[in-house]
Design a protein around this motif. Structure first.
Motif, PDB file in Angstrom:
ATOM      1  N   ASN A 203     -30.868 -69.782 -43.832  1.00 39.59           N
ATOM      2  CA  ASN A 203     -29.648 -69.374 -44.527  1.00 39.59           C
ATOM      3  C   ASN A 203     -29.350 -70.272 -45.721  1.00 39.59           C
ATOM      4  OD1 ASN A 203     -29.119 -67.195 -42.868  1.00 39.59           O
ATOM      5  ND2 ASN A 203     -27.967 -68.406 -41.401  1.00 39.59           N
ATOM      6  N   GLY A 204     -29.624 -71.555 -45.583  1.00 38.43           N
ATOM      7  CA  GLY A 204     -29.442 -72.452 -46.711  1.00 38.43           C
ATOM      8  C   GLY A 204     -30.410 -72.154 -47.837  1.00 38.43           C
ATOM      9  N   ILE A 205     -31.648 -71.831 -47.482  1.00 43.57           N
ATOM     10  CA  ILE A 205     -32.675 -71.555 -48.484  1.00 43.57           C
ATOM     11  C   ILE A 205     -32.335 -70.310 -49.292  1.00 43.57           C
ATOM     12  CG2 ILE A 205     -35.087 -70.825 -48.745  1.00 43.57           C
ATOM     13  CD1 ILE A 205     -35.735 -72.787 -46.433  1.00 43.57           C
ATOM     14  N   LYS A 206     -31.722 -69.305 -48.651  1.00 49.41           N
ATOM     15  CA  LYS A 206     -31.312 -68.104 -49.396  1.00 49.41           C
ATOM     16  C   LYS A 206     -30.540 -68.499 -50.657  1.00 49.41           C
ATOM     17  CE  LYS A 206     -30.159 -65.457 -45.213  1.00 49.41           C
ATOM     18  NZ  LYS A 206     -29.001 -64.823 -44.519  1.00 49.41           N
ATOM     19  N   VAL A 207     -29.581 -69.382 -50.481  1.00 47.23           N
ATOM     20  CA  VAL A 207     -28.665 -69.709 -51.569  1.00 47.23           C
ATOM     21  C   VAL A 207     -29.313 -70.662 -52.568  1.00 47.23           C
ATOM     22  CG1 VAL A 207     -26.420 -70.690 -52.148  1.00 47.23           C
ATOM     23  CG2 VAL A 207     -26.672 -69.271 -50.103  1.00 47.23           C
ATOM     24  N   SER A 208     -30.063 -71.637 -52.089  1.00 47.65           N
ATOM     25  CA  SER A 208     -30.706 -72.548 -53.037  1.00 47.65           C
ATOM     26  C   SER A 208     -31.719 -71.805 -53.908  1.00 47.65           C
ATOM     27  CB  SER A 208     -31.366 -73.721 -52.307  1.00 47.65           C
ATOM     28  OG  SER A 208     -32.368 -73.284 -51.414  1.00 47.65           O
ATOM     29  N   VAL A 209     -32.427 -70.840 -53.333  1.00 49.10           N
ATOM     30  CA  VAL A 209     -33.355 -70.024 -54.120  1.00 49.10           C
ATOM     31  C   VAL A 209     -32.581 -69.217 -55.163  1.00 49.10           C
ATOM     32  CG1 VAL A 209     -34.861 -68.000 -54.029  1.00 49.10           C
ATOM     33  CG2 VAL A 209     -35.213 -69.892 -52.436  1.00 49.10           C
ATOM     34  N   ALA A 210     -31.471 -68.599 -54.753  1.00 47.93           N
ATOM     35  CA  ALA A 210     -30.671 -67.812 -55.692  1.00 47.93           C
ATOM     36  C   ALA A 210     -30.188 -68.667 -56.857  1.00 47.93           C
ATOM     37  CB  ALA A 210     -29.490 -67.178 -54.971  1.00 47.93           C
ATOM     38  N   LEU A 211     -29.728 -69.871 -56.554  1.00 45.36           N
ATOM     39  CA  LEU A 211     -29.221 -70.744 -57.604  1.00 45.36           C
ATOM     40  C   LEU A 211     -30.344 -71.191 -58.544  1.00 45.36           C
ATOM     41  CD1 LEU A 211     -26.706 -72.839 -55.490  1.00 45.36           C
ATOM     42  CD2 LEU A 211     -26.131 -71.241 -57.333  1.00 45.36           C
ATOM     43  N   GLU A 212     -31.501 -71.484 -57.997  1.00 44.01           N
ATOM     44  CA  GLU A 212     -32.632 -71.871 -58.848  1.00 44.01           C
ATOM     45  C   GLU A 212     -33.066 -70.711 -59.734  1.00 44.01           C
ATOM     46  OE1 GLU A 212     -34.050 -74.799 -59.329  1.00 44.01           O
ATOM     47  OE2 GLU A 212     -32.772 -75.846 -57.870  1.00 44.01           O
ATOM     48  N   GLU A 213     -33.089 -69.507 -59.175  1.00 49.14           N
ATOM     49  CA  GLU A 213     -33.456 -68.331 -59.967  1.00 49.14           C
ATOM     50  C   GLU A 213     -32.442 -68.083 -61.085  1.00 49.14           C
ATOM     51  OE1 GLU A 213     -36.123 -66.573 -59.928  1.00 49.14           O
ATOM     52  OE2 GLU A 213     -37.051 -66.659 -57.927  1.00 49.14           O
ATOM     53  N   LEU A 214     -31.170 -68.208 -60.772  1.00 48.01           N
ATOM     54  CA  LEU A 214     -30.133 -68.007 -61.785  1.00 48.01           C
ATOM     55  C   LEU A 214     -30.217 -69.059 -62.884  1.00 48.01           C
ATOM     56  CD1 LEU A 214     -27.112 -67.090 -59.476  1.00 48.01           C
ATOM     57  CD2 LEU A 214     -28.212 -65.582 -61.152  1.00 48.01           C
ATOM     58  N   GLN A 215     -30.565 -70.273 -62.497  1.00 47.14           N
ATOM     59  CA  GLN A 215     -30.694 -71.340 -63.487  1.00 47.14           C
ATOM     60  C   GLN A 215     -31.873 -71.064 -64.419  1.00 47.14           C
ATOM     61  OE1 GLN A 215     -29.976 -76.003 -62.982  1.00 47.14           O
ATOM     62  NE2 GLN A 215     -31.875 -75.377 -62.030  1.00 47.14           N
ATOM     63  N   LEU A 216     -32.960 -70.542 -63.872  1.00 45.56           N
ATOM     64  CA  LEU A 216     -34.146 -70.276 -64.682  1.00 45.56           C
ATOM     65  C   LEU A 216     -33.906 -69.195 -65.735  1.00 45.56           C
ATOM     66  CD1 LEU A 216     -37.017 -70.465 -62.026  1.00 45.56           C
ATOM     67  CD2 LEU A 216     -36.619 -72.033 -63.928  1.00 45.56           C
ATOM     68  N   VAL A 217     -33.032 -68.231 -65.426  1.00 51.10           N
ATOM     69  CA  VAL A 217     -32.764 -67.170 -66.410  1.00 51.10           C
ATOM     70  C   VAL A 217     -31.555 -67.490 -67.283  1.00 51.10           C
ATOM     71  CG1 VAL A 217     -33.824 -65.392 -64.975  1.00 51.10           C
ATOM     72  CG2 VAL A 217     -31.355 -65.809 -64.797  1.00 51.10           C
ATOM     73  N   GLY A 218     -30.982 -68.680 -67.115  1.00 51.45           N
ATOM     74  CA  GLY A 218     -29.874 -69.097 -67.949  1.00 51.45           C
ATOM     75  C   GLY A 218     -28.521 -68.541 -67.557  1.00 51.45           C
ATOM     76  N   ALA A 219     -28.423 -67.976 -66.355  1.00 48.94           N
ATOM     77  CA  ALA A 219     -27.142 -67.422 -65.908  1.00 48.94           C
ATOM     78  C   ALA A 219     -26.164 -68.520 -65.505  1.00 48.94           C
ATOM     79  CB  ALA A 219     -27.361 -66.464 -64.735  1.00 48.94           C
ATOM     80  N   ILE A 220     -26.684 -69.662 -65.077  1.00 50.55           N
ATOM     81  CA  ILE A 220     -25.863 -70.837 -64.794  1.00 50.55           C
ATOM     82  C   ILE A 220     -26.531 -72.046 -65.446  1.00 50.55           C
ATOM     83  CG2 ILE A 220     -24.928 -69.935 -62.614  1.00 50.55           C
ATOM     84  CD1 ILE A 220     -26.916 -71.730 -61.107  1.00 50.55           C
ATOM     85  N   PRO A 221     -25.749 -73.023 -65.896  1.00 58.02           N
ATOM     86  CA  PRO A 221     -26.343 -74.194 -66.534  1.00 58.02           C
ATOM     87  C   PRO A 221     -26.985 -75.147 -65.532  1.00 58.02           C
ATOM     88  CG  PRO A 221     -23.963 -74.434 -66.410  1.00 58.02           C
ATOM     89  CD  PRO A 221     -24.277 -73.047 -65.931  1.00 58.02           C
ATOM     90  N   GLY A 222     -26.609 -75.037 -64.296  1.00 57.91           N
ATOM     91  CA  GLY A 222     -27.081 -75.918 -63.239  1.00 57.91           C
ATOM     92  C   GLY A 222     -26.104 -75.861 -62.088  1.00 57.91           C
ATOM     93  N   TYR A 223     -26.318 -76.712 -61.109  1.00 59.30           N
ATOM     94  CA  TYR A 223     -25.400 -76.775 -59.973  1.00 59.30           C
ATOM     95  C   TYR A 223     -25.560 -78.119 -59.288  1.00 59.30           C
ATOM     96  CZ  TYR A 223     -29.461 -75.733 -56.957  1.00 59.30           C
ATOM     97  OH  TYR A 223     -30.669 -75.763 -56.314  1.00 59.30           O
ATOM     98  N   ASN A 224     -24.570 -78.474 -58.507  1.00 60.03           N
ATOM     99  CA  ASN A 224     -24.624 -79.701 -57.721  1.00 60.03           C
ATOM    100  C   ASN A 224     -24.871 -79.334 -56.262  1.00 60.03           C
ATOM    101  OD1 ASN A 224     -23.590 -81.238 -60.057  1.00 60.03           O
ATOM    102  ND2 ASN A 224     -21.676 -80.171 -59.608  1.00 60.03           N
ATOM    103  N   PHE A 225     -25.549 -80.200 -55.533  1.00 58.79           N
ATOM    104  CA  PHE A 225     -25.712 -79.928 -54.105  1.00 58.79           C
ATOM    105  C   PHE A 225     -25.499 -81.204 -53.299  1.00 58.79           C
ATOM    106  CE2 PHE A 225     -30.065 -81.008 -55.408  1.00 58.79           C
ATOM    107  CZ  PHE A 225     -30.468 -81.891 -54.408  1.00 58.79           C
ATOM    108  N   THR A 226     -25.004 -81.005 -52.113  1.00 59.96           N
ATOM    109  CA  THR A 226     -24.788 -82.094 -51.162  1.00 59.96           C
ATOM    110  C   THR A 226     -25.541 -81.769 -49.878  1.00 59.96           C
ATOM    111  OG1 THR A 226     -22.587 -82.617 -52.034  1.00 59.96           O
ATOM    112  CG2 THR A 226     -23.081 -83.351 -49.783  1.00 59.96           C
ATOM    113  N   LYS A 227     -26.389 -82.663 -49.439  1.00 59.36           N
ATOM    114  CA  LYS A 227     -27.090 -82.458 -48.175  1.00 59.36           C
ATOM    115  C   LYS A 227     -26.110 -82.664 -47.025  1.00 59.36           C
ATOM    116  CE  LYS A 227     -30.639 -84.335 -45.130  1.00 59.36           C
ATOM    117  NZ  LYS A 227     -31.677 -85.373 -44.932  1.00 59.36           N
ATOM    118  N   ILE A 228     -26.057 -81.697 -46.136  1.00 55.53           N
ATOM    119  CA  ILE A 228     -25.250 -81.811 -44.934  1.00 55.53           C
ATOM    120  C   ILE A 228     -26.129 -82.379 -43.832  1.00 55.53           C
ATOM    121  CG2 ILE A 228     -23.901 -80.555 -43.201  1.00 55.53           C
ATOM    122  CD1 ILE A 228     -22.610 -80.811 -45.989  1.00 55.53           C
TER     123      ILE A 228
END
Length: 329
Positions: free
Chosen positions: A22-47
């Motif tokens: 479930n965590g990987i779903k979202v990290s993959v989505a964020l990386e994909e969005l970053q690659l196409v320029g939809a987001i400038p980046g993101y921060n993450f915190t390891k739980i």
């Protein structure tokens, strides 16, 4: 109680996660969005499950959902009363979006996060669909995973020990099929057949959808890579661990490999640390070691010897740290 200080959330997207499907779903989505320029980046915190971050006040303010579980004293201090061993555990992933010009918003549940990202940031439809019918079809597949493959592979008896195994948890996050096939001290053929057969049935639905040269789950022609693929891929790629071969599902196997080759997926599998399945591919003996130690944990869980169970789990974690360090060299 967690002693980890509350993280400081920066501007924009802040992901709270660990290396589970479930965590990987979202990290993959964020990386994909970053690659196409939809987001400038993101921060993450390891739980950290070891530090009990998931039951901290600061985490539960982001995600109020949680479950009680009996934790081993070895991991949580001296043995006290029974109630002292019942710990409140929040669930990952969760997301805090410090939006510019708006008040911060908390988003939790992996499918909800994917849909939030698609609506809020993927405004050019890089990974979803402008056509309403195709968008609905994508949501169908997201919900199929959430209500089918996810529960079948994720709601077993062993999550209480899998929590301390991240990043191995990517593989052994308490799959029912895993429970009977990998960890039960005694092989229970009914359980093995029941969960593996149901998993195969669900994979058959994916196999049929991907027939006829379709490369991704949704979209005309060969399909288009979308949040439906991001949602399903992290679970289905762990089929071997559940004792289910993809030999009879060639379309599914090709789809897994297609997903794994994407740069965004490769990057997402490293958030917040390299996932367990990748580490096990680097060390073929690690899967057998993990299953052995997991079985020992289950055996300890049936008695009062929780401390011994915790010791073997910590041994596996040391092995995985070694593999991860070798992979970085």
């Amino acid at each position: 109680m967690s002693t980890t200080p509350a993280p400081t959330f920066g501007p924009g997207i802040n992901l709270l996660t660990t290396s589970t499907p479930n965590g990987i779903k979202v990290s993959v989505a964020l990386e994909e969005l970053q690659l196409v320029g939809a987001i400038p980046g993101y921060n993450f915190t390891k739980i950290s499950f070891q530090a009990n971050d998931q039951k901290s006040d600061w985490f539960m303010k982001v995600n109020p959902n949680g479950v009680y579980f009996r934790a081993p004293p070895r991991l949580h201090g001296p043995t006290g009363s029974l109630t002292s061993l019942l710990l409140y555990a929040g669930r990952i992933p969760a997301l805090v979006d410090n939006r510019e010009g708006k008040k911060p918003i908390n988003v939790w549940e992996s499918a909800s996060i994917l849909l939030y990202l698609s609506k809020t940031y993927d405004t050019k439809f890089a990974f979803h669909f402008e056509d309403e019918d195709e968008e609905t079809e994508m949501i169908n597949w997201i919900m199929f995973l959430q209500g089918g493959v996810g529960p079948m592979q994720g709601q077993g008896k062993l999550w209480k020990f899998a929590l301390v195994l991240a990043p191995t948890i990517t593989l052994i996050s308490a799959l029912p099929a895993n429970h009977f096939n990998r960890y039960a001290p005694e092989k229970i053929q009914y359980g093995i057949d029941r969960y593996q057969n149901e998993t195969r049935r669900l994979y058959g639905v994916y196999e049929q959808q991907l027939a006829g040269g379709k490369e991704y789950l949704v979209g005309p022609g060969k399909g288009k890579y979308s949040y439906a693929d991001m949602c399903s891929f992290p679970w289905i790629r762990s089929h071997d661990w559940a004792g289910v071969s993809t030999e009879k599902f060639p379309n599914v196997e090709a789809w897994i490999q297609r997903n794994e080759a994407r740069p965004g997926v490769i990057a997402g599998l490293k958030i917040p640390e390299q996932d367990g399945l990748t580490l096990m591919k680097l060390d073929p003996e690690l899967a057998a070691k993990t299953a052995k130690e997991g079985s020992a944990w289950v055996s300890c869980g049936g008695s009062e010897d929780w401390e011994a169970g915790a010791d073997v789990i910590m041994g596996v974690r040391q092995i995985m740290k070694g593999v991860a360090n070798d992979a970085k060299k």
